[in-house]
Each structure stands twice: as C-alpha cells, then as structure tokens.
Design a protein around this motif. Structure first.
Motif, PDB file in Angstrom:
ATOM      1  N   ARG A 157      36.544  29.928  46.935  1.00  0.00           N
ATOM      2  CA  ARG A 157      35.725  30.917  47.620  1.00  0.00           C
ATOM      3  C   ARG A 157      36.620  32.071  48.076  1.00  0.00           C
ATOM      4  NH1 ARG A 157      32.855  28.316  45.227  1.00  0.00           N
ATOM      5  NH2 ARG A 157      30.994  27.147  45.854  1.00  0.00           N
ATOM      6  N   PRO A 158      36.588  33.212  47.375  1.00  0.00           N
ATOM      7  CA  PRO A 158      37.442  34.346  47.755  1.00  0.00           C
ATOM      8  C   PRO A 158      36.974  35.002  49.044  1.00  0.00           C
ATOM      9  CG  PRO A 158      35.984  34.959  45.947  1.00  0.00           C
ATOM     10  CD  PRO A 158      35.775  33.484  46.190  1.00  0.00           C
ATOM     11  N   GLY A 159      37.845  35.054  50.035  1.00  0.00           N
ATOM     12  CA  GLY A 159      37.487  35.660  51.313  1.00  0.00           C
ATOM     13  C   GLY A 159      37.341  37.166  51.244  1.00  0.00           C
ATOM     14  N   GLY A 160      37.933  37.789  50.239  1.00  0.00           N
ATOM     15  CA  GLY A 160      37.855  39.245  50.118  1.00  0.00           C
ATOM     16  C   GLY A 160      36.586  39.740  49.463  1.00  0.00           C
ATOM     17  N   GLY A 161      35.722  38.820  49.028  1.00  0.00           N
ATOM     18  CA  GLY A 161      34.472  39.223  48.395  1.00  0.00           C
ATOM     19  C   GLY A 161      34.688  39.856  47.029  1.00  0.00           C
ATOM     20  N   ILE A 162      33.654  40.528  46.557  1.00  0.00           N
ATOM     21  CA  ILE A 162      33.708  41.148  45.234  1.00  0.00           C
ATOM     22  C   ILE A 162      34.777  42.243  45.174  1.00  0.00           C
ATOM     23  CG2 ILE A 162      32.406  42.486  43.538  1.00  0.00           C
ATOM     24  CD1 ILE A 162      29.899  41.087  44.439  1.00  0.00           C
ATOM     25  N   GLY A 163      34.881  43.023  46.250  1.00  0.00           N
ATOM     26  CA  GLY A 163      35.880  44.095  46.282  1.00  0.00           C
ATOM     27  C   GLY A 163      37.298  43.567  46.164  1.00  0.00           C
ATOM     28  N   GLY A 164      37.598  42.509  46.896  1.00  0.00           N
ATOM     29  CA  GLY A 164      38.932  41.917  46.831  1.00  0.00           C
ATOM     30  C   GLY A 164      39.230  41.328  45.471  1.00  0.00           C
ATOM     31  N   VAL A 165      38.230  40.683  44.870  1.00  0.00           N
ATOM     32  CA  VAL A 165      38.411  40.088  43.541  1.00  0.00           C
ATOM     33  C   VAL A 165      38.669  41.178  42.496  1.00  0.00           C
ATOM     34  CG1 VAL A 165      37.258  38.844  41.693  1.00  0.00           C
ATOM     35  CG2 VAL A 165      37.105  38.001  44.035  1.00  0.00           C
ATOM     36  N   LEU A 166      37.880  42.247  42.531  1.00  0.00           N
ATOM     37  CA  LEU A 166      38.065  43.336  41.566  1.00  0.00           C
ATOM     38  C   LEU A 166      39.414  44.019  41.749  1.00  0.00           C
ATOM     39  CD1 LEU A 166      34.506  44.962  41.545  1.00  0.00           C
ATOM     40  CD2 LEU A 166      35.517  43.435  39.840  1.00  0.00           C
ATOM     41  N   ALA A 167      39.824  44.187  43.013  1.00  0.00           N
ATOM     42  CA  ALA A 167      41.128  44.800  43.270  1.00  0.00           C
ATOM     43  C   ALA A 167      42.256  43.911  42.753  1.00  0.00           C
ATOM     44  CB  ALA A 167      41.301  45.065  44.764  1.00  0.00           C
ATOM     45  N   GLY A 168      42.130  42.602  42.955  1.00  0.00           N
ATOM     46  CA  GLY A 168      43.147  41.676  42.462  1.00  0.00           C
ATOM     47  C   GLY A 168      43.244  41.679  40.942  1.00  0.00           C
ATOM     48  N   ILE A 169      42.094  41.672  40.269  1.00  0.00           N
ATOM     49  CA  ILE A 169      42.094  41.692  38.799  1.00  0.00           C
ATOM     50  C   ILE A 169      42.660  43.019  38.285  1.00  0.00           C
ATOM     51  CG2 ILE A 169      40.613  41.716  36.759  1.00  0.00           C
ATOM     52  CD1 ILE A 169      38.793  39.745  38.141  1.00  0.00           C
ATOM     53  N   ALA A 170      42.300  44.135  38.920  1.00  0.00           N
ATOM     54  CA  ALA A 170      42.810  45.438  38.492  1.00  0.00           C
ATOM     55  C   ALA A 170      44.332  45.495  38.615  1.00  0.00           C
ATOM     56  CB  ALA A 170      42.164  46.550  39.325  1.00  0.00           C
ATOM     57  N   LEU A 171      44.866  44.989  39.724  1.00  0.00           N
ATOM     58  CA  LEU A 171      46.311  44.969  39.896  1.00  0.00           C
ATOM     59  C   LEU A 171      46.979  44.081  38.857  1.00  0.00           C
ATOM     60  CD1 LEU A 171      48.801  45.768  41.571  1.00  0.00           C
ATOM     61  CD2 LEU A 171      48.363  43.757  43.013  1.00  0.00           C
ATOM     62  N   LEU A 172      46.378  42.936  38.584  1.00  0.00           N
ATOM     63  CA  LEU A 172      46.927  42.010  37.591  1.00  0.00           C
ATOM     64  C   LEU A 172      46.929  42.620  36.197  1.00  0.00           C
ATOM     65  CD1 LEU A 172      47.953  39.256  36.684  1.00  0.00           C
ATOM     66  CD2 LEU A 172      45.591  38.425  36.731  1.00  0.00           C
ATOM     67  N   VAL A 173      45.847  43.263  35.806  1.00  0.00           N
ATOM     68  CA  VAL A 173      45.764  43.880  34.476  1.00  0.00           C
ATOM     69  C   VAL A 173      46.766  45.023  34.356  1.00  0.00           C
ATOM     70  CG1 VAL A 173      44.282  45.197  32.916  1.00  0.00           C
ATOM     71  CG2 VAL A 173      43.374  43.196  34.096  1.00  0.00           C
ATOM     72  N   LEU A 174      46.907  45.820  35.418  1.00  0.00           N
ATOM     73  CA  LEU A 174      47.864  46.924  35.404  1.00  0.00           C
ATOM     74  C   LEU A 174      49.295  46.408  35.267  1.00  0.00           C
ATOM     75  CD1 LEU A 174      48.496  49.950  35.736  1.00  0.00           C
ATOM     76  CD2 LEU A 174      48.539  49.571  38.217  1.00  0.00           C
ATOM     77  N   PHE A 175      49.630  45.383  36.032  1.00  0.00           N
ATOM     78  CA  PHE A 175      50.965  44.795  35.946  1.00  0.00           C
ATOM     79  C   PHE A 175      51.212  44.205  34.556  1.00  0.00           C
ATOM     80  CE2 PHE A 175      53.956  41.310  36.222  1.00  0.00           C
ATOM     81  CZ  PHE A 175      54.976  41.808  37.019  1.00  0.00           C
ATOM     82  N   SER A 176      50.224  43.517  34.009  1.00  0.00           N
ATOM     83  CA  SER A 176      50.374  42.895  32.685  1.00  0.00           C
ATOM     84  C   SER A 176      50.546  43.948  31.600  1.00  0.00           C
ATOM     85  CB  SER A 176      49.157  42.016  32.382  1.00  0.00           C
ATOM     86  OG  SER A 176      49.020  40.988  33.338  1.00  0.00           O
ATOM     87  N   PHE A 177      49.845  45.081  31.737  1.00  0.00           N
ATOM     88  CA  PHE A 177      50.013  46.186  30.791  1.00  0.00           C
ATOM     89  C   PHE A 177      51.461  46.657  30.781  1.00  0.00           C
ATOM     90  CE2 PHE A 177      50.198  50.714  29.883  1.00  0.00           C
ATOM     91  CZ  PHE A 177      49.459  50.834  28.723  1.00  0.00           C
ATOM     92  N   ALA A 178      52.051  46.816  31.974  1.00  0.00           N
ATOM     93  CA  ALA A 178      53.443  47.259  32.063  1.00  0.00           C
ATOM     94  C   ALA A 178      54.402  46.173  31.584  1.00  0.00           C
ATOM     95  CB  ALA A 178      53.759  47.655  33.505  1.00  0.00           C
ATOM     96  N   PHE A 179      54.107  44.931  31.935  1.00  0.00           N
ATOM     97  CA  PHE A 179      54.974  43.803  31.566  1.00  0.00           C
ATOM     98  C   PHE A 179      55.013  43.610  30.051  1.00  0.00           C
ATOM     99  CE2 PHE A 179      56.063  39.155  31.691  1.00  0.00           C
ATOM    100  CZ  PHE A 179      57.263  39.297  32.366  1.00  0.00           C
TER     101      PHE A 179
END
Length: 281
Positions: free
Chosen positions: A160-182
């Motif tokens: 159960r993500p405490g950050g809600g939909i906004g927190g989940v989307l922000a986490g996925i966006a950061l992960l995808v951005l990092f993976s693109f660079a990696f």
C-alpha cells in the motif's frame, strides 16, 4: 537457312548538364531533426517487440517471479511476515529488476552490429546519436511495463503506497529516467565487445554487485562498517531510497537529487564514449 538480323539502335548523346539534372533535384527535402530521427529509431525498437513478443518475457514473467520469490522467501525471516516485508521490499525490488533489464540494451546494439544494420544507419544523413537514443527510448517503454507489472503484483500481495498515485508516478518517472541514463553504460559495452555473450557476461559482472550490495533487501545499518561505506554511496542505494520515499509519501529531496546527479553523470561520461566508439566502429 535462317539469318539473324541484329538491329543496332543509336543512343542519344548524354551531356554532363542533362545527367546532373537527373541526379540532382532542384529542391532537396529538409534534413530530419534530431527529435524526429530519435523517435523513428525508438519506434523501430517498439516494432521489434511487436514482431518478437518473447522480448517482453523479462519485463513480465521475470518481475513477477522476483516479487513472489523474495517476498515469501525473506519476508518471515526479516520482517515477521511477507505482508510487512513487502512494504519495504517492493520499491527496492522494482528498482533492482528495472535496472537489471537495462543490460539488454547493450545486447540489442551488439546484435544489430553483427547483422550489419549499423552500416546502413551510418550512411544516412541524420543526427548521429539518434540511433543510440532510439534504442533507449524504446527500452523506456519496457521499463514502464515492468514497473506497472510489479506494482500490480505488489498491490495484490498487500503493498500500500502511502504517497498515493502521485507518489507512485513520481517514483516510476524517476526510475525510468535513471534507467535511461544508466543504459548508456551498456550501449558502450555493446559497441566495445565482440559478441552477445561477452556483453551479457560483462554486464552481469557489473550489475550484480551494484544491485545486491545496496539497500534493496535490507537496511544497511546491520552491515559491517566497510560495507556500509560502499552501500551508502552506491547509485542504486540512492535510487532505491528515493523511489521508496516517493512511493511512501516522504518526498526525500536529498535522495532524489543524488539519483538525478548520478543519472546526469552517466550521460555525461558514457554518452560521449559511446558515440566515439560508434563513429569508429
């Protein structure tokens, strides 16, 4: 007796001016922009998934297996129950799985080189890095699919993500951005090494210590001091902490900044190296 009659037709003389008029158009089409060529090669990467859907195995079955295996294997021993452990584990295992998937970018690059496709790309009047950027844009879709699959399985298991939909989307966006660079690291290996197997072997040697020696599975406070020094400064640790905080609703500014800083460093260092190898390949 049969006679063969050969008719010789005289060709009209061809002048240099008439030949030039045929070969050179008066109005050349505009050169495609960097954005359009990058998107074209990104679409090519997506079409490869369409024609070979088995490529999605590593972003569907593999993430599901990872979540189920680690949740029920370590949940009772480390947190008392799988449901409690998955609150800590899921963001970390999400980071680990997506980062491990990035190595297949180098494999795809190496495969196209062996087939001779890159020779055709280099002859085109396009922005040179667009071929590499296209690979990474296509793989960004795969990272997103893997994230959605793992989150769905995690929610079914009790996450159960405490950050809600906004927190989940922000986490996925950061992960995808990092993976693109990696992924620029693996494109470098794909251009540098000779065979697909060597790319996989070297990639595994690099990525396994980075992902397992992190805070993906456990808090590093229980580790020896010398190991904590490495784990606390690992880019995967910063990324896992940032994604965990964003999905949990904490918004950890320092960890997000570290993750973005590592991503920028990867692009600045390995991007030019990759393009130098590509131009000389």
């Amino acid at each position: 007796m049969s006679t063969t009659t050969t008719e010789t037709k005289e060709l009209a003389p061809v002048s240099a001016e008439s030949l030039a008029a045929l070969l050179i158009s008066k109005e050349r089409p505009p050169r495609p922009s960097a954005w359009s060529t990058s998107m074209t090669f990104g679409w090519r990467a997506i079409l490869k998934i369409k024609h070979v859907p088995e490529q999605l195995f590593d972003v569907t079955a593999f993430p599901i297996m990872m979540v189920l295996m680690y949740t029920y294997l370590f949940g009772g021993a480390l947190a008392g129950s799988p449901k409690e452990y998955i609150q800590f584990l899921l963001p970390g295992i999400l980071v680990m799985s997506v980062v491990m998937i990035t190595m297949y970018t180098g494999v795809s690059v190496n495969t196209d080189i062996e087939k001779g496709v890159f020779d055709r790309f280099r002859s085109l009047p396009i922005w040179r890095p667009s071929t590499m950027v296209g690979y990474l844009l296509g793989d960004a879709l795969r990272y997103t699919i893997a994230s959605v699959v793992m989150l769905t399985v995690g929610i079914i298991l009790g996450y159960r993500p405490g950050g809600g939909i906004g927190g989940v989307l922000a986490g996925i966006a950061l992960l995808v951005l990092f993976s693109f660079a990696f992924s620029w690291i693996w494109t470098m290996f794909g251009l540098m090494l000779r065979t697909e197997k060597s790319v996989m072997g070297v990639s595994m040697m690099v990525i396994f210590p980075l992902t397992f020696l992190s805070n993906v599975f456990v808090d590093p406070k229980t580790m020896p001091g010398w190991l904590q020094a490495f784990v606390n400064n690992s880019p995967i640790t910063h990324l896992a902490s940032a994604v965990r905080g964003l999905m949990g609703g904490d918004w950890p500014t320092a960890e997000v900044a570290w993750s973005l800083g590592w991503a920028g460093l990867f692009v600045l260092v390995f991007g030019p190296i990759t393009m130098r190898l590509y131009n000389r390949k």
